[in-house]
Design a protein around this motif. Structure first.
Motif, PDB file in Angstrom:
ATOM      1  N   VAL A  18      46.648  24.350  42.826  1.00  0.00           N
ATOM      2  CA  VAL A  18      45.520  23.866  43.625  1.00  0.00           C
ATOM      3  C   VAL A  18      44.177  24.201  42.978  1.00  0.00           C
ATOM      4  N   PHE A  19      44.033  25.457  42.529  1.00  0.00           N
ATOM      5  CA  PHE A  19      42.725  25.922  42.056  1.00  0.00           C
ATOM      6  C   PHE A  19      42.683  26.220  40.558  1.00  0.00           C
ATOM      7  N   ASN A  50      40.276  32.406  35.424  1.00  0.00           N
ATOM      8  CA  ASN A  50      39.715  32.809  34.136  1.00  0.00           C
ATOM      9  C   ASN A  50      38.229  32.465  34.080  1.00  0.00           C
ATOM     10  N   GLY A  51      37.403  33.473  33.871  1.00  0.00           N
ATOM     11  CA  GLY A  51      35.964  33.272  33.810  1.00  0.00           C
ATOM     12  C   GLY A  51      35.276  33.298  35.158  1.00  0.00           C
ATOM     13  N   PHE A  52      36.042  33.474  36.232  1.00  0.00           N
ATOM     14  CA  PHE A  52      35.447  33.517  37.569  1.00  0.00           C
ATOM     15  C   PHE A  52      34.665  34.812  37.780  1.00  0.00           C
ATOM     16  N   THR A 111      35.982  31.263  46.643  1.00  0.00           N
ATOM     17  CA  THR A 111      35.641  30.605  47.907  1.00  0.00           C
ATOM     18  C   THR A 111      36.565  31.104  49.022  1.00  0.00           C
ATOM     19  N   PRO A 112      36.195  30.879  50.297  1.00  0.00           N
ATOM     20  CA  PRO A 112      37.081  31.277  51.402  1.00  0.00           C
ATOM     21  C   PRO A 112      38.488  30.708  51.289  1.00  0.00           C
ATOM     22  N   ALA A 167      41.716  33.007  51.117  1.00  0.00           N
ATOM     23  CA  ALA A 167      42.707  32.835  52.183  1.00  0.00           C
ATOM     24  C   ALA A 167      44.087  32.560  51.607  1.00  0.00           C
ATOM     25  N   LEU A 168      44.162  31.772  50.534  1.00  0.00           N
ATOM     26  CA  LEU A 168      45.464  31.424  49.980  1.00  0.00           C
ATOM     27  C   LEU A 168      46.145  32.646  49.366  1.00  0.00           C
ATOM     28  N   ILE A 169      45.460  33.371  48.491  1.00  0.00           N
ATOM     29  CA  ILE A 169      46.120  34.469  47.792  1.00  0.00           C
ATOM     30  C   ILE A 169      46.345  35.658  48.717  1.00  0.00           C
TER      31      ILE A 169
END
Length: 589
Positions: free
Chosen positions: A234-235, A239-241, A247-248, A252-254
């Protein structure tokens, strides 16, 4: 005395070894062991578990199920940790790992420290003494645990910003701390489901059922692995974040997937309750539980656990302050700690599990010379078995880390930094297991108070080491410094414990132990020299790529093991044959 981050590995009187996947093994094996025949190094392993019978089948069958579950769980758990690093990388992964430590720490303070030291023995006694086999008492205890864990979890979640602030140092960026808090809101409810899983596992173990508690954590790992896969699809990787890029939806996903994993683990245990014939009904009667007695028995264990968790808060606080800028931080430290505990779990815990019943029986009968002999054999056997692993970690630290962890958002530099920490951790492997062996000897002697009192100076030294090394080392070596402080504290723990044990049970045969350890040290030194020579000859050098790192691990590790075994045989290290025989028996079983 535990220096790990995730959960205290001595959480109970018989120990609760921390798996690499985060699963806690609940052990109720306090039955007296039989005398080993001949010169067998360890007592027979087919000692019947206590707790009300053999509903779960034969002990040999239970041992096979538990061994298989533990092995599969460790492997899948390690895959889980690798994927978390590859998905989140070092910076975001540090924040996630910091948040993930919190429920483990708080759970230990609420329940983990008293579960196997107080509650499991209490369940065993009530199962034997009560006319209904402890059914009503267990229902009341589970009801009380659900209510108190639920209330505590709600309070902790509400206090998440303050808790994460405690874990943050003055050098921690505000955006990083905010991300830890966002993760924590969804991860902290793990406290409730971890406690629920542990209580259900205890009920099952007491009734002779061991399969579900060993296999249920695999559900947890599979859910988190699937979550990482969905996140990447999905995302993409992070890397590099920067922390503010999470984001929310990403949080929320992880974090939600991590929570869902422990929910699946708890739910996976419920069918086993029905299988053993236990009907869980709501029975609110806290006064009937005898909580005053529980509190008195749990006091020293809470002191022990509290000291360990204080050290955990300190090391996380220090490492949070150096996260980013290509520094090894919380995620790298935890990955290395898991590798250290994996070696200990495979070797040290196996030896301790076999020795504890025999030492307990000897202590109960006042045969302290036998306790001393068993402890000495355990130290020699554990050291002999762990020495080549420690050498491999020291010589092949970087290739091992690159092979296992590099990929996705976890860059080569992140893996290289992790390998540097692993090199330092190689000096902690053997002191860690020896200190655990001494702790198990105290458990056999009913010395929980002594264990707690020894742990206080050990933890104080560990914390002092954290602060001193954080000041004198650069940020890039902070995680290595924390690992070095752990190693020194393990060594201090072993020295103090052996001194106290000598006063309590008499002569410990330390002369013969020292002679055997010197032979092991020589064999390890020769193996290390051979390993370093192979490293010079193989491609990749000091900065191997993924493929050359894997080649170095396979060839270098094989040479280290072969040279160690040959040298130990020439030096007549008898424990080598016993270790090989123990492994062969386990594989044969």
């Amino acid at each position: 005395m535990n220096g790990g981050l995730y959960r205290s590995a001595h959480a109970g009187s018989e120990g609760a070894p921390q798996q690499s996947d985060g699963a806690m093994l609940i052990s109720v094996d306090d039955a007296p062991g039989t005398t080993a025949a001949g010169d067998q190094a360890l007592p027979p392993e087919d000692v019947p578990p206590t707790g009300g019978g053999t509903e779960g089948g034969s002990t040999a069958g239970n041992s096979a199920i538990m061994a298989a579950g533990s092995l599969v769980s460790r492997v899948i758990g390690f895959v889980r940790n690798m994927l978390i690093g590859m998905t989140l990388g070092a910076g975001i992964g540090d924040a996630y790992t910091s948040a993930q430590f919190l429920p483990g720490q708080i759970y230990e303070l609420l329940l983990g420290g008293i579960l196997s030291s107080v509650l499991i023995p209490l369940l065993v006694r009530r199962r034997k003494a009560d006319p209904d086999g402890g059914e009503l008492f267990t229902q009341r205890l589970l009801t009380f645990a659900v209510v108190t864990l639920g209330a505590a979890t709600l309070l902790v979640v509400a206090a998440a910003p303050w808790i994460t602030a405690i874990q943050s140092s003055s050098g921690t960026p505000e955006a990083y701390r905010d991300l830890v808090t966002k993760f924590a809101y969804l991860i902290l409810p793990i406290i409730f489901f971890t406690g629920l899983s542990a209580m259900i596992s205890a009920v099952l173990n007491v009734r002779g059922h061991f399969a579900a508690p060993m296999w249920a954590p695999i559900l947890n790992n599979l859910v988190v692995i699937a979550t990482c896969g969905v996140f990447i699809v999905v995302f993409g990787t992070t890397n590099g974040f920067r922390p503010e890029d999470m984001t929310p939806g990403r949080v929320a996903l992880i974090a939600g997937g991590t929570l869902l994993g422990i929910v699946a683990q708890a739910a996976g245990l419920l069918p086993a309750l029905r299988k053993v014939g236990f009907a869980w009904r709501w029975k609110w009667a806290p006064r009937a539980l005898g909580l005053g007695e529980v509190g008195r028995l749990a006091g020293w264990m809470l002191c022990y656990v509290g000291a360990n968790q204080l050290a955990v808060f300190v090391v996380v606080r220090v490492l949070n302050g150096v996260s980013g800028k290509n520094n090894a931080s919380v995620l790298a430290f935890n990955n290395v700690y898991l590798l250290t505990m994996m070696a200990h779990g495979i070797i040290g815990v196996s030896v301790m599990t076999a020795l504890l019943p025999k030492m307990s029986a000897a202590a109960a009968e006042g045969r302290f010379a036998d306790v001393s002999a068993d402890l000495s054999r355990g130290i020699r056997l554990t050291t002999t078995a762990l020495a080549p692993i420690a050498v491999a970690y020291g010589v092949l630290g970087v290739p091992i880390a690159v092979t296992l962890f590099q990929g996705g958002a976890f860059t080569y530099q992140d893996a290289f930094n992790t390998g540097t920490v692993l090199v330092v951790a190689s000096f902690a492997v053997i002191p860690l297991s020896i200190s655990y062996l001494c702790t198990y000897a105290f458990y056999a002697l009913q010395g929980n108070k002594t264990v707690a009192l020894i742990n206080i100076p050990v933890v104080l030294l560990r914390i002092a080491g954290y602060f001193v090394l954080a000041e004198i080392l650069s940020d890039s070596f902070a995680a290595a410094g924390m690992t070095a402080a752990n190693a020194v504290s393990y060594l201090l723990s072993a020295v103090i414990s052996l001194a106290v044990l000598r006063r309590r049970i008499g002569r410990l045969n330390l002369g013969s132990v020292a002679k055997g350890l010197m032979k092991v040290l020589v064999a390890a030194a020769v193996a290390a020299g051979a390993g370093l020579l192979v490293m010079l000859l193989l491609p990749g050098g000091d900065t191997p790529g993924r493929l050359t790192a894997a080649l170095q691990v396979v060839v270098g590790g094989g040479v280290i093991m072969l040279v160690y075994l040959l040298t130990a045989a020439l030096l007549r290290v008898h424990e080598v044959n016993q270790v090989v025989g123990m492994v062969r028996r386990k594989l044969g079983r």
